[in-house]
Design a protein around this motif. Sequence first.
Motif, mmCIF file in Angstrom:
data_model
loop_
_atom_site.group_PDB
_atom_site.id
_atom_site.type_symbol
_atom_site.label_atom_id
_atom_site.label_comp_id
_atom_site.label_asym_id
_atom_site.label_seq_id
_atom_site.Cartn_x
_atom_site.Cartn_y
_atom_site.Cartn_z
ATOM 1 N N GLU A 72 0.909 -1.253 0.069
ATOM 2 C CA GLU A 72 0.017 0.064 -0.025
ATOM 3 C C GLU A 72 0.900 1.418 -0.277
ATOM 4 O O GLU A 72 0.437 2.451 -0.262
ATOM 5 C CB GLU A 72 -0.909 0.038 1.425
ATOM 6 C CG GLU A 72 -2.035 -0.969 1.216
ATOM 7 C CD GLU A 72 -2.628 -1.280 2.529
ATOM 8 O OE1 GLU A 72 -3.847 -0.489 2.618
ATOM 9 O OE2 GLU A 72 -2.204 -2.217 3.363
ATOM 10 N N SER A 73 1.870 1.064 0.461
ATOM 11 C CA SER A 73 3.068 2.228 0.671
ATOM 12 C C SER A 73 4.508 1.871 0.181
ATOM 13 O O SER A 73 4.640 0.707 0.511
ATOM 14 C CB SER A 73 2.837 3.000 1.726
ATOM 15 O OG SER A 73 3.314 2.329 2.846
ATOM 16 N N PRO A 115 1.544 6.729 0.559
ATOM 17 C CA PRO A 115 2.432 7.601 0.273
ATOM 18 C C PRO A 115 3.636 6.787 -0.058
ATOM 19 O O PRO A 115 3.936 5.662 0.095
ATOM 20 C CB PRO A 115 2.666 8.276 1.498
ATOM 21 C CG PRO A 115 2.386 7.469 2.726
ATOM 22 C CD PRO A 115 1.364 6.588 2.036
ATOM 23 N N ARG A 163 4.154 14.607 -8.163
ATOM 24 C CA ARG A 163 3.204 15.383 -7.224
ATOM 25 C C ARG A 163 2.040 16.327 -7.854
ATOM 26 O O ARG A 163 1.039 16.399 -7.674
ATOM 27 C CB ARG A 163 3.937 16.178 -6.126
ATOM 28 C CG ARG A 163 4.360 15.286 -4.926
ATOM 29 C CD ARG A 163 5.209 16.163 -3.872
ATOM 30 N NE ARG A 163 4.585 17.195 -3.162
ATOM 31 C CZ ARG A 163 4.312 17.317 -2.085
ATOM 32 N NH1 ARG A 163 4.665 16.224 -1.229
ATOM 33 N NH2 ARG A 163 3.658 18.212 -1.667
ATOM 34 N N ASN A 169 1.136 10.886 -4.091
ATOM 35 C CA ASN A 169 1.297 11.432 -2.671
ATOM 36 C C ASN A 169 2.821 10.967 -2.463
ATOM 37 O O ASN A 169 3.273 9.914 -1.795
ATOM 38 C CB ASN A 169 0.484 10.589 -1.803
ATOM 39 C CG ASN A 169 0.813 11.091 -0.194
ATOM 40 O OD1 ASN A 169 1.858 11.758 0.060
ATOM 41 N ND2 ASN A 169 -0.015 10.338 0.667
ATOM 42 N N HIS A 230 6.390 9.416 6.203
ATOM 43 C CA HIS A 230 5.704 8.359 5.451
ATOM 44 C C HIS A 230 3.978 8.501 6.183
ATOM 45 O O HIS A 230 3.119 8.082 5.480
ATOM 46 C CB HIS A 230 6.173 6.985 5.845
ATOM 47 C CG HIS A 230 5.219 5.939 5.615
ATOM 48 N ND1 HIS A 230 4.461 5.342 6.415
ATOM 49 C CD2 HIS A 230 5.075 5.167 4.379
ATOM 50 C CE1 HIS A 230 3.637 4.177 5.814
ATOM 51 N NE2 HIS A 230 4.358 4.245 4.428
ATOM 52 N N ASP A 231 4.208 8.661 7.413
ATOM 53 C CA ASP A 231 2.687 8.542 8.100
ATOM 54 C C ASP A 231 1.700 9.862 7.854
ATOM 55 O O ASP A 231 0.596 9.781 8.330
ATOM 56 C CB ASP A 231 2.798 8.477 9.594
ATOM 57 C CG ASP A 231 3.512 7.010 9.700
ATOM 58 O OD1 ASP A 231 3.409 6.099 8.789
ATOM 59 O OD2 ASP A 231 3.831 6.659 10.834
ATOM 60 N N MET A 232 2.397 10.802 7.351
ATOM 61 C CA MET A 232 1.397 11.919 7.246
ATOM 62 C C MET A 232 0.445 11.897 5.823
ATOM 63 O O MET A 232 1.083 11.221 5.055
ATOM 64 C CB MET A 232 2.434 13.286 6.870
ATOM 65 C CG MET A 232 3.051 13.712 8.033
ATOM 66 S SD MET A 232 3.714 15.611 7.816
ATOM 67 C CE MET A 232 2.482 16.443 7.591
ATOM 68 N N LYS A 233 -0.797 12.268 6.085
ATOM 69 C CA LYS A 233 -1.808 12.179 5.064
ATOM 70 C C LYS A 233 -1.241 12.724 3.673
ATOM 71 O O LYS A 233 -1.461 12.195 2.642
ATOM 72 C CB LYS A 233 -3.108 12.342 5.347
ATOM 73 C CG LYS A 233 -3.688 11.680 6.352
ATOM 74 C CD LYS A 233 -5.338 11.986 6.602
ATOM 75 C CE LYS A 233 -5.842 11.223 7.824
ATOM 76 N NZ LYS A 233 -7.050 11.535 8.117
ATOM 77 N N GLU A 234 -0.658 13.869 4.007
ATOM 78 C CA GLU A 234 -0.115 14.703 2.750
ATOM 79 C C GLU A 234 0.942 15.735 3.575
ATOM 80 O O GLU A 234 0.603 16.326 4.361
ATOM 81 C CB GLU A 234 -1.192 15.608 2.177
ATOM 82 C CG GLU A 234 -0.737 16.157 1.063
ATOM 83 C CD GLU A 234 -1.743 16.899 0.303
ATOM 84 O OE1 GLU A 234 -1.587 17.452 -0.819
ATOM 85 O OE2 GLU A 234 -2.918 16.443 0.477
ATOM 86 N N THR A 235 2.332 15.650 2.875
ATOM 87 C CA THR A 235 3.155 16.522 3.121
ATOM 88 C C THR A 235 3.039 18.132 2.500
ATOM 89 O O THR A 235 2.632 17.957 1.268
ATOM 90 C CB THR A 235 4.529 16.074 3.140
ATOM 91 O OG1 THR A 235 4.643 15.611 1.673
ATOM 92 C CG2 THR A 235 4.932 14.843 3.881
#
Length: 330
Positions: A72-73, A115, A163, A169, A230-235
């Motif tokens: 998934e990422s 992401p 992007r 992402n 990595h864990d941010m929904k969107e940087t």
Amino acid sequence: MTVLVTGGTGTIGSNVARQLIDQGRKVVVYDRVPPHPSNQVLAPVADKMTVEIGNITDLANVFDIIKRNKVESIIHLATMLPAHANNTHPIEALQVSIIGSANMLEAGRLLGIGPIVITSAAGVMGRPEDITKPQKEEDVKLPIVGVYPLAKLACEQLVATYRTLHKVNATAVRPRNVYGPGAPARAEQPLFEMVYDILAGKDFVRDSGADSTFDYTYVKDLAKGILQVHDMKETPNYVYNLSFGKMVRMAEAAEALSRIFPKRKIKLGPGNWEGIVEGGKTIGLTIRPAVMPPQDITRARKEIGFNPEYDLSRGLADWFRFFETGTYQA
């Protein structure tokens, strides 16, 4: 979430994979070779991860691995090291860095995964004249000489392009002078020369080198920062400096090592670290540690909560504890 970690048997990759596993996540380690049994970062969790062998330049294989493992990422850490080898094998190096990164971004575009975090390198800053002022992400001094840094700069621009054009992402991160568990001896890095001589039971005395400075980053701090990205929904931004953010004189490194090993004679003379030859006479390239300013990590602190905890003294102490016990503590 299943995370694909490319270059997962390397220094950074091993620590990223280990921290993911320790958090209870599913991990697929993707590399050209399986983890070596002596890799004490990954060995204790070998049964908790999936290992895939292959080349990141093979797009069909990359997609097959992603689909079979329901990835998934992606955290893309695979690269061609040591950096100077990129200059002697430029075509291979460009394929690994640029095409390999493009393949991960294509997975985001065509398979809809994310992401995607892609590692760059501090060398993309070039060689600023002011070596004391911390350099922000946009402070790039052109021209850049060297296949490795110019390829990494291209990777950053690929991230920005995907992007913007394809809404992938994706984020790039710039590590700097990484040391710690899982790191092999590297002849072009003064700290490693000192550490591995001391581990071999030797004293370390040099006529020069005390005044050379480096922005050393403990690998556990870096791995944590990569996972925060990595864990941010969107940087908010496409690239982040991830380092300790401060310069350390090699004289300070010698003092820290002397405190850990009081019975060893560890002494550096004044001046900069002299050039060294990588691989004895095999390659014949003289490697001179780059004189560069520290990285400004303000953006990473504010936007992703990055807060490195290991100064050099604490990092070295933890690294030697790992050597002695073989146990990994996040």
